[in-house]
Write an enzyme that holds these catalytic residues in place. Sequence first.
Site, PDB file in Angstrom:
ATOM      1  N   HIS A  18      11.284  22.223  72.803  1.00 51.44           N
ATOM      2  CA  HIS A  18      11.958  23.368  72.173  1.00 51.44           C
ATOM      3  C   HIS A  18      10.968  24.107  71.284  1.00 51.44           C
ATOM      4  O   HIS A  18       9.792  23.737  71.217  1.00 51.44           O
ATOM      5  CB  HIS A  18      13.227  22.938  71.438  1.00 51.44           C
ATOM      6  CG  HIS A  18      13.030  21.949  70.318  1.00 51.44           C
ATOM      7  ND1 HIS A  18      12.211  22.192  69.242  1.00 51.44           N
ATOM      8  CD2 HIS A  18      13.541  20.714  70.109  1.00 51.44           C
ATOM      9  CE1 HIS A  18      12.242  21.167  68.415  1.00 51.44           C
ATOM     10  NE2 HIS A  18      13.037  20.244  68.937  1.00 51.44           N
ATOM     11  N   HIS A  21       8.514  22.278  68.863  1.00 47.48           N
ATOM     12  CA  HIS A  21       7.276  21.732  69.440  1.00 47.48           C
ATOM     13  C   HIS A  21       6.290  22.872  69.722  1.00 47.48           C
ATOM     14  O   HIS A  21       5.086  22.739  69.527  1.00 47.48           O
ATOM     15  CB  HIS A  21       7.569  20.989  70.754  1.00 47.48           C
ATOM     16  CG  HIS A  21       8.665  19.974  70.647  1.00 47.48           C
ATOM     17  ND1 HIS A  21       9.806  20.032  71.403  1.00 47.48           N
ATOM     18  CD2 HIS A  21       8.792  18.894  69.846  1.00 47.48           C
ATOM     19  CE1 HIS A  21      10.600  19.015  71.080  1.00 47.48           C
ATOM     20  NE2 HIS A  21      10.012  18.311  70.135  1.00 47.48           N
ATOM     21  N   CYS A 128      16.896   2.478  63.325  1.00 40.16           N
ATOM     22  CA  CYS A 128      17.456   3.610  64.082  1.00 40.16           C
ATOM     23  C   CYS A 128      16.564   3.868  65.284  1.00 40.16           C
ATOM     24  O   CYS A 128      15.381   4.179  65.122  1.00 40.16           O
ATOM     25  CB  CYS A 128      17.557   4.859  63.213  1.00 40.16           C
ATOM     26  SG  CYS A 128      17.943   6.318  64.216  1.00 40.16           S
ATOM     27  N   CYS A 131      15.037   7.466  65.513  1.00 41.33           N
ATOM     28  CA  CYS A 131      13.832   7.695  64.697  1.00 41.33           C
ATOM     29  C   CYS A 131      12.716   6.731  65.070  1.00 41.33           C
ATOM     30  O   CYS A 131      11.580   6.944  64.689  1.00 41.33           O
ATOM     31  CB  CYS A 131      14.112   7.471  63.217  1.00 41.33           C
ATOM     32  SG  CYS A 131      15.323   8.570  62.509  1.00 41.33           S
ATOM     33  N   CYS A 145      22.395   6.915  59.891  1.00 39.37           N
ATOM     34  CA  CYS A 145      21.045   7.479  59.830  1.00 39.37           C
ATOM     35  C   CYS A 145      21.126   8.922  59.344  1.00 39.37           C
ATOM     36  O   CYS A 145      21.893   9.718  59.882  1.00 39.37           O
ATOM     37  CB  CYS A 145      20.398   7.440  61.224  1.00 39.37           C
ATOM     38  SG  CYS A 145      18.977   8.551  61.353  1.00 39.37           S
ATOM     39  N   HIS A 148      20.024  11.267  62.444  1.00 43.51           N
ATOM     40  CA  HIS A 148      20.781  11.277  63.703  1.00 43.51           C
ATOM     41  C   HIS A 148      22.293  11.077  63.530  1.00 43.51           C
ATOM     42  O   HIS A 148      23.049  11.266  64.477  1.00 43.51           O
ATOM     43  CB  HIS A 148      20.236  10.209  64.666  1.00 43.51           C
ATOM     44  CG  HIS A 148      18.853  10.523  65.133  1.00 43.51           C
ATOM     45  ND1 HIS A 148      17.720  10.110  64.471  1.00 43.51           N
ATOM     46  CD2 HIS A 148      18.426  11.256  66.196  1.00 43.51           C
ATOM     47  CE1 HIS A 148      16.656  10.562  65.099  1.00 43.51           C
ATOM     48  NE2 HIS A 148      17.044  11.252  66.144  1.00 43.51           N
ATOM     49  N   LYS A 300      20.227  22.834  61.627  1.00 45.36           N
ATOM     50  CA  LYS A 300      19.178  22.013  62.212  1.00 45.36           C
ATOM     51  C   LYS A 300      19.213  22.227  63.733  1.00 45.36           C
ATOM     52  O   LYS A 300      20.281  22.314  64.322  1.00 45.36           O
ATOM     53  CB  LYS A 300      19.469  20.543  61.880  1.00 45.36           C
ATOM     54  CG  LYS A 300      18.406  19.601  62.361  1.00 45.36           C
ATOM     55  CD  LYS A 300      18.751  18.170  61.952  1.00 45.36           C
ATOM     56  CE  LYS A 300      18.186  17.142  62.893  1.00 45.36           C
ATOM     57  NZ  LYS A 300      16.787  17.083  63.093  1.00 45.36           N
ATOM     58  N   LYS A 303      19.966  19.114  70.115  1.00 37.10           N
ATOM     59  CA  LYS A 303      20.633  19.212  71.404  1.00 37.10           C
ATOM     60  C   LYS A 303      22.147  19.069  71.233  1.00 37.10           C
ATOM     61  O   LYS A 303      22.922  19.773  71.871  1.00 37.10           O
ATOM     62  CB  LYS A 303      20.101  18.115  72.323  1.00 37.10           C
ATOM     63  CG  LYS A 303      20.179  18.533  73.761  1.00 37.10           C
ATOM     64  CD  LYS A 303      19.572  17.481  74.626  1.00 37.10           C
ATOM     65  CE  LYS A 303      19.617  17.918  76.081  1.00 37.10           C
ATOM     66  NZ  LYS A 303      19.129  16.862  76.955  1.00 37.10           N
TER      67      LYS A 303
HETATM   68  N1  MSP Z   1       6.360  11.244  68.800  1.00 37.38           N
HETATM   69  C1  MSP Z   1       6.341  11.529  67.428  1.00 37.38           C
HETATM   70  C2  MSP Z   1       4.951  11.946  66.986  1.00 37.38           C
HETATM   71  C3  MSP Z   1       3.864  10.949  67.235  1.00 37.38           C
HETATM   72  S1  MSP Z   1       2.312  11.575  66.771  1.00 37.38           S
HETATM   73  C4  MSP Z   1       1.276  10.284  66.851  1.00 37.38           C
HETATM   74  C5  MSP Z   1       7.325  12.663  67.136  1.00 37.38           C
HETATM   75  N2  MSP Z   1       7.678  13.439  68.148  1.00 37.38           N
HETATM   76  S2  MSP Z   1       8.681  14.691  68.061  1.00 37.38           S
HETATM   77  O1  MSP Z   1       8.904  15.099  69.432  1.00 37.38           O
HETATM   78  O2  MSP Z   1       9.822  14.370  67.295  1.00 37.38           O
HETATM   79  O3  MSP Z   1       7.869  15.829  67.380  1.00 37.38           O
HETATM   80  C6  MSP Z   1       7.873  16.049  65.993  1.00 37.38           C
HETATM   81  C7  MSP Z   1       7.009  17.265  65.702  1.00 37.38           C
HETATM   82  O4  MSP Z   1       7.498  18.410  66.457  1.00 37.38           O
HETATM   83  C8  MSP Z   1       7.026  17.745  64.267  1.00 37.38           C
HETATM   84  O5  MSP Z   1       6.139  17.023  63.438  1.00 37.38           O
HETATM   85  C9  MSP Z   1       6.571  19.179  64.470  1.00 37.38           C
HETATM   86  O6  MSP Z   1       5.213  19.222  64.768  1.00 37.38           O
HETATM   87  C10 MSP Z   1       7.355  19.594  65.699  1.00 37.38           C
HETATM   88  N3  MSP Z   1       8.687  20.097  65.364  1.00 37.38           N
HETATM   89  C11 MSP Z   1       9.858  19.674  65.923  1.00 37.38           C
HETATM   90  N4  MSP Z   1      10.883  20.392  65.394  1.00 37.38           N
HETATM   91  C12 MSP Z   1      10.423  21.263  64.477  1.00 37.38           C
HETATM   92  C13 MSP Z   1      11.032  22.180  63.602  1.00 37.38           C
HETATM   93  N5  MSP Z   1      12.341  22.400  63.599  1.00 37.38           N
HETATM   94  N6  MSP Z   1      10.233  22.829  62.703  1.00 37.38           N
HETATM   95  C14 MSP Z   1       8.889  22.622  62.660  1.00 37.38           C
HETATM   96  N7  MSP Z   1       8.287  21.759  63.487  1.00 37.38           N
HETATM   97  C15 MSP Z   1       9.014  21.095  64.442  1.00 37.38           C
HETATM   98  O7  MSP Z   1       7.701  12.804  65.980  1.00 37.38           O
END
Ligand code: MSP
Length: 488
Positions: A18, A21, A128, A131, A145, A148, A300, A303
């Site tokens: 999304h 990312h 969790c 997480c 949590c 979640h 937030k 999904k």
């Molecule tokens: N898999 C772990 C990271 C491991 S790194 C060794 C993880 N994955 S995640 O898919 O949840 O990605 C989290 C990251 O996605 C956040 O740190 C950020 O970079 C990005 N973001 C996801 N949602 C976001 C927002 N709503 N706002 C800003 N960044 C966002 O955690």
Amino acid sequence: MKTFYITTPIYYVNDVPHIGHAYTTIAADVLARYWRKKIGEKDVFFLTGTDENAQKNVESAAEHDMDTQQFIDMNAKKFEGAFAALHISNDMFMRTTAPFHKESVDVFMQKLHDAGALKEGVYEGLYCTGCEDFYLEKDLKDGLCPIHGTKPEIVKEKNWFFRLSEYLDKVEHVIGSGEMEVAPETKKSETLGLIKELKKLGEKADFSVTRERATWGVDFVVDPTQKVYVWVEALQNYISALGYPDGERFKKFWPADVHLMAKDILKFHAVYWPAMLMAAGVELPKKIFAHGFFSLNGKKMSKSLGNVIDPLAMVEKFGVDATRYLLLSQFPFGNDGDIQEERFAEKFNADLANGLGNLLSRTTNLIEKNLGGSVERKEVDGGLFKKSSSYIESLSFDEALKSIWQAIAEANAYFDEAKPWALAKEDNAEAKEKLKNVLSEVCARLEEIARAVTPFMPDIGEKIAVLVTADKIVKAEPLFPRIESKNI
Ligand code: MSP
């Protein structure tokens, strides 16, 4: 020799990509592109990828009636596809189910063990799976949590622990002294605050680095009845990707110049990771930068709420470069923010169609019609490029964009005041001379704007630079046709 190694988090593949990312990955791409121009293609390494060993993949795959690896492959492809559509210029796409990653993790875990940094113990606590993290009772919200909203499981199992408590002083020191930079400043103080809390816990701060019950993941080399805790092994992707322990790339690019992420995963990167690196005798990353977290229309993004924006849908509506611009220009990079979907179309029309697009089309139009497509090339000033470069180097992406858009506004104002369209109608030598001057001035400004905007908008920047420096300039096609509907 200067090299530049930048990483994004590796994203979970139990779900689809999304714009959260996309946000981090575009920001990292801007830096990678900027540094490639500055120090050379071969001296920059830009890593992104997917985190594939989480237990929750097994559950998600089962819900989809799919084999776990097949399910992971499918979602990892979606991330790769989305990043390709966003013109992300990563040098490698890391996937942690790759065998070379597992081999590298074996070496690192063995090093931790041999250094005496691991110990056996029993873990009892609340876990969790969403997480992939443990919680203390006090951190739950109504017993659920906080992220979640699900009930954590009570877990009791034999685990191996990492002796974090023995490294906290050293981690505190490298962060406090700036030896390892944690940025922005607010995140540095938060991290130091967290370390203080952890120090109070004594040995209770030691965290488990293996899982007995996990069925998916990397076997722990010392005790294969256990899997390595997914976070512990995921962090290691930053070195396994380079061929740790003895790959050529590892020698060339480690330590990382920047690990980029949002603040949600700062603890893992700024506390656990440096402590583990110290224990294994590996150099620390130079900088850890945690940007803000954004909500979408005040909620937030998730999904279950059904409000997730697919980056591909945005690219389809606005085009790649405009999507990149719209995401990074929303709010200051280090802060939290709210993204309003409706504002995308407004900003597209104001900043892109009316701002940059209009400046280019009216300039090239007058040059083609009145000067036979040719203007004298003026030296570009260089001030804007310098300013935006220094903002990019300090990861102030929104500020860099602001400075570029201010230059666009000034160029448009200059155009309005000089009225070249009126000069073109006057039939005398003086007016003609003035007209040439004005248009060549605007072209020089556009050239500099194009150079400054290129890391953010690689195609558009390149296109504008080519158009305004051509021997025969022709009227540009509209770069950003106005958009009427607000929804994506
Ligand atoms: N898999 C772990 C990271 C491991 S790194 C060794 C993880 N994955 S995640 O898919 O949840 O990605 C989290 C990251 O996605 C956040 O740190 C950020 O970079 C990005 N973001 C996801 N949602 C976001 C927002 N709503 N706002 C800003 N960044 C966002 O955690």
